[in-house]
Design a protein around this motif. Structure first.
Motif, PDB file in Angstrom:
ATOM      1  N   ARG A 196       0.832  -1.198   0.000  1.00  0.00           N
ATOM      2  CA  ARG A 196       0.000   0.000   0.000  1.00  0.00           C
ATOM      3  C   ARG A 196       0.871   1.254   0.000  1.00  0.00           C
ATOM      4  NH1 ARG A 196      -4.667  -1.548   4.498  1.00  0.00           N
ATOM      5  NH2 ARG A 196      -6.106  -2.548   3.027  1.00  0.00           N
ATOM      6  N   LYS A 197       0.394   2.266  -0.688  1.00  0.00           N
ATOM      7  CA  LYS A 197       1.083   3.549  -0.682  1.00  0.00           C
ATOM      8  C   LYS A 197       0.903   4.225   0.679  1.00  0.00           C
ATOM      9  CE  LYS A 197       2.129   3.248  -5.031  1.00  0.00           C
ATOM     10  NZ  LYS A 197       3.510   2.895  -5.401  1.00  0.00           N
ATOM     11  N   THR A 198       1.841   5.070   1.023  1.00  0.00           N
ATOM     12  CA  THR A 198       1.694   5.932   2.192  1.00  0.00           C
ATOM     13  C   THR A 198       1.225   7.292   1.682  1.00  0.00           C
ATOM     14  OG1 THR A 198       3.506   4.762   3.281  1.00  0.00           O
ATOM     15  CG2 THR A 198       2.878   6.913   4.191  1.00  0.00           C
ATOM     16  N   ILE A 199       0.225   7.850   2.318  1.00  0.00           N
ATOM     17  CA  ILE A 199      -0.372   9.099   1.832  1.00  0.00           C
ATOM     18  C   ILE A 199      -0.489  10.107   2.971  1.00  0.00           C
ATOM     19  CG2 ILE A 199      -2.427  10.173   0.810  1.00  0.00           C
ATOM     20  CD1 ILE A 199      -3.045   7.524  -0.554  1.00  0.00           C
ATOM     21  N   ILE A 200      -0.050  11.339   2.688  1.00  0.00           N
ATOM     22  CA  ILE A 200      -0.340  12.474   3.570  1.00  0.00           C
ATOM     23  C   ILE A 200      -1.227  13.421   2.773  1.00  0.00           C
ATOM     24  CG2 ILE A 200       0.568  14.354   4.962  1.00  0.00           C
ATOM     25  CD1 ILE A 200       3.161  12.865   5.226  1.00  0.00           C
ATOM     26  N   LEU A 201      -2.373  13.736   3.330  1.00  0.00           N
ATOM     27  CA  LEU A 201      -3.398  14.503   2.631  1.00  0.00           C
ATOM     28  C   LEU A 201      -3.760  15.747   3.416  1.00  0.00           C
ATOM     29  CD1 LEU A 201      -5.892  14.607   0.531  1.00  0.00           C
ATOM     30  CD2 LEU A 201      -7.138  13.395   2.334  1.00  0.00           C
ATOM     31  N   VAL A 202      -3.631  16.909   2.784  1.00  0.00           N
ATOM     32  CA  VAL A 202      -4.129  18.160   3.362  1.00  0.00           C
ATOM     33  C   VAL A 202      -5.535  18.394   2.837  1.00  0.00           C
ATOM     34  CG1 VAL A 202      -3.885  20.670   3.391  1.00  0.00           C
ATOM     35  CG2 VAL A 202      -1.864  19.224   3.657  1.00  0.00           C
ATOM     36  N   THR A 203      -6.469  18.632   3.741  1.00  0.00           N
ATOM     37  CA  THR A 203      -7.843  18.875   3.317  1.00  0.00           C
ATOM     38  C   THR A 203      -8.558  19.751   4.334  1.00  0.00           C
ATOM     39  OG1 THR A 203      -9.966  17.836   2.735  1.00  0.00           O
ATOM     40  CG2 THR A 203      -8.643  16.741   4.422  1.00  0.00           C
ATOM     41  N   HIS A 204      -9.581  20.480   3.876  1.00  0.00           N
ATOM     42  CA  HIS A 204     -10.472  21.218   4.763  1.00  0.00           C
ATOM     43  C   HIS A 204     -11.815  20.500   4.897  1.00  0.00           C
ATOM     44  CE1 HIS A 204      -7.711  24.649   3.904  1.00  0.00           C
ATOM     45  NE2 HIS A 204      -8.012  24.950   5.158  1.00  0.00           N
ATOM     46  N   ASP A 205     -11.952  19.373   4.221  1.00  0.00           N
ATOM     47  CA  ASP A 205     -13.209  18.629   4.187  1.00  0.00           C
ATOM     48  C   ASP A 205     -13.145  17.506   5.225  1.00  0.00           C
ATOM     49  OD1 ASP A 205     -15.294  16.826   3.568  1.00  0.00           O
ATOM     50  OD2 ASP A 205     -15.301  17.454   1.476  1.00  0.00           O
ATOM     51  N   ILE A 206     -13.900  17.641   6.321  1.00  0.00           N
ATOM     52  CA  ILE A 206     -13.858  16.660   7.403  1.00  0.00           C
ATOM     53  C   ILE A 206     -14.336  15.293   6.923  1.00  0.00           C
ATOM     54  CG2 ILE A 206     -14.935  16.018   9.608  1.00  0.00           C
ATOM     55  CD1 ILE A 206     -14.756  18.897  10.459  1.00  0.00           C
ATOM     56  N   GLU A 207     -15.399  15.245   6.130  1.00  0.00           N
ATOM     57  CA  GLU A 207     -15.895  13.960   5.627  1.00  0.00           C
ATOM     58  C   GLU A 207     -14.833  13.274   4.769  1.00  0.00           C
ATOM     59  OE1 GLU A 207     -19.148  12.424   2.401  1.00  0.00           O
ATOM     60  OE2 GLU A 207     -19.868  13.868   3.878  1.00  0.00           O
ATOM     61  N   GLU A 208     -14.160  14.029   3.918  1.00  0.00           N
ATOM     62  CA  GLU A 208     -13.100  13.478   3.079  1.00  0.00           C
ATOM     63  C   GLU A 208     -11.960  12.936   3.939  1.00  0.00           C
ATOM     64  OE1 GLU A 208     -11.572  15.249  -0.822  1.00  0.00           O
ATOM     65  OE2 GLU A 208     -10.201  16.099   0.659  1.00  0.00           O
ATOM     66  N   ALA A 209     -11.578  13.688   4.962  1.00  0.00           N
ATOM     67  CA  ALA A 209     -10.495  13.255   5.845  1.00  0.00           C
ATOM     68  C   ALA A 209     -10.837  11.933   6.516  1.00  0.00           C
ATOM     69  CB  ALA A 209     -10.220  14.324   6.896  1.00  0.00           C
ATOM     70  N   ILE A 210     -12.063  11.808   6.999  1.00  0.00           N
ATOM     71  CA  ILE A 210     -12.463  10.579   7.684  1.00  0.00           C
ATOM     72  C   ILE A 210     -12.557   9.420   6.704  1.00  0.00           C
ATOM     73  CG2 ILE A 210     -14.276   9.482   9.051  1.00  0.00           C
ATOM     74  CD1 ILE A 210     -14.978  12.267  10.139  1.00  0.00           C
ATOM     75  N   TYR A 211     -13.135   9.659   5.531  1.00  0.00           N
ATOM     76  CA  TYR A 211     -13.330   8.591   4.553  1.00  0.00           C
ATOM     77  C   TYR A 211     -12.006   8.005   4.075  1.00  0.00           C
ATOM     78  CZ  TYR A 211     -14.921   6.228   0.289  1.00  0.00           C
ATOM     79  OH  TYR A 211     -15.175   5.298  -0.688  1.00  0.00           O
ATOM     80  N   LEU A 212     -10.997   8.857   3.892  1.00  0.00           N
ATOM     81  CA  LEU A 212      -9.745   8.400   3.304  1.00  0.00           C
ATOM     82  C   LEU A 212      -8.722   7.931   4.336  1.00  0.00           C
ATOM     83  CD1 LEU A 212      -9.188  11.146   0.565  1.00  0.00           C
ATOM     84  CD2 LEU A 212     -10.016   8.813   0.207  1.00  0.00           C
TER      85      LEU A 212
END
Length: 275
Positions: A196-212
């Motif tokens: 699996r890839k390692t991912i660091i994601l910047v987001t302002h979308d709480i639903e997106e943060a939780i889903y991913l």
């Protein structure tokens, strides 16, 4: 040993302290989201991990080695896209593929380029230049380029921010497929392997943060921002968006994040303005 280790990292720009004493250990194959108010240093932290800027203090280690500059093991998608305006959509992805996958044949590199342009829905627009496409399409081109070089870690700065809701949810799902190495193409599976890839994601979308994400790091307000809290996301994978929204664990995580953003750090921000 952590796959990515961020230890005691601070960053100054002249007299301005952007980050102060940031600590975060990330496991291989983990997805970690960074959220926080504007000015909390999320993009700065991503740039430090990318090697585009160096910390004023502290160290960043990737697989035990110091990050001292950019490298192909880190695929980056920033908000400004960073596309070459004189090249077509296809060429912007292909030039990255050619530079990284030098051991592959021309036909194999063309196949990789096509695959990821199809994943982001841009194959029909491959001959257009950046000036001829929308901001959302530029963002998708940058995402395809980052995925196509097969990095060990993906650094994504609001990669879906300029997209419409339908395209955003579709690409979130495609990102998780690539992350989970569930590619249908046997040729790509042979190149990518099963890790699996390692991912660091910047987001302002709480639903997106939780889903991913597996964990969500909440940044405190700047200046001298740091990671105020790391919230675990106890949702099983693979995730179904509709089921997630009805899961009590999702509601608990969302409530905690909203509390941190609207009460804990909102109070800090108000105090800093009145000090």
């Amino acid at each position: 040993m952590a796959f990515l280790s961020i230890s005691g990292v601070s960053k100054r720009f002249g007299d301005y302290i952007a980050l102060e004493d940031v600590n975060l250990q990330i496991r291989q194959g983990e997805v970690v989201a960074l959220i926080g108010h504007s000015g909390s240093g999320k993009s700065t932290l991503l740039s430090l991990v990318a090697g585009l800027v160096q910390p004023t203090r502290g160290e960043i280690l990737l697989e035990g080695k110091p990050v001292v500059g950019p490298g192909p093991e880190r695929g980056v998608v920033f908000q400004n896209y960073s596309l070459l305006p004189w090249l077509s959509v296809y060429q912007n992805v292909r030039v990255a593929v050619d530079s990284v996958h030098r051991g592959l044949t021309d036909a194999e590199r063309a196949r990789i380029t096509e695959k990821f342009l199809r994943i982001v829905g841009l194959w029909e627009h491959r001959h257009k230049r950046p000036g001829e496409i929308s901001g959302g399409m530029k963002q998708r081109t940058a995402l395809a380029r980052a995925l196509a070089i097969n990095p060990k870690i993906l650094l994504l700065d609001e990669p879906f921010g300029a997209l419409d809701a339908l395209t955003r949810t579709s690409l979130q799902d495609e990102l998780l497929k690539v992350w989970d190495s569930t590619l249908e193409d046997s040729f790509l599976r042979a190149i990518w392997g099963n890790a699996r890839k390692t991912i660091i994601l910047v987001t302002h979308d709480i639903e997106e943060a939780i889903y991913l994400s597996d964990r969500i790091a909440v940044m405190s307000n700047g200046p001298a921002a740091t990671i105020g809290r790391v919230v675990e996301v106890p949702l099983p994978r693979p995730r179904n968006r509709r089921e997630m929204l009805q899961n009590p664990a999702y509601l608990e995580v969302k409530e905690e994040l909203l509390h941190l953003l609207t009460v804990v750090y909102a109070r800090d921000l108000e105090l800093s303005h009145t000090a």
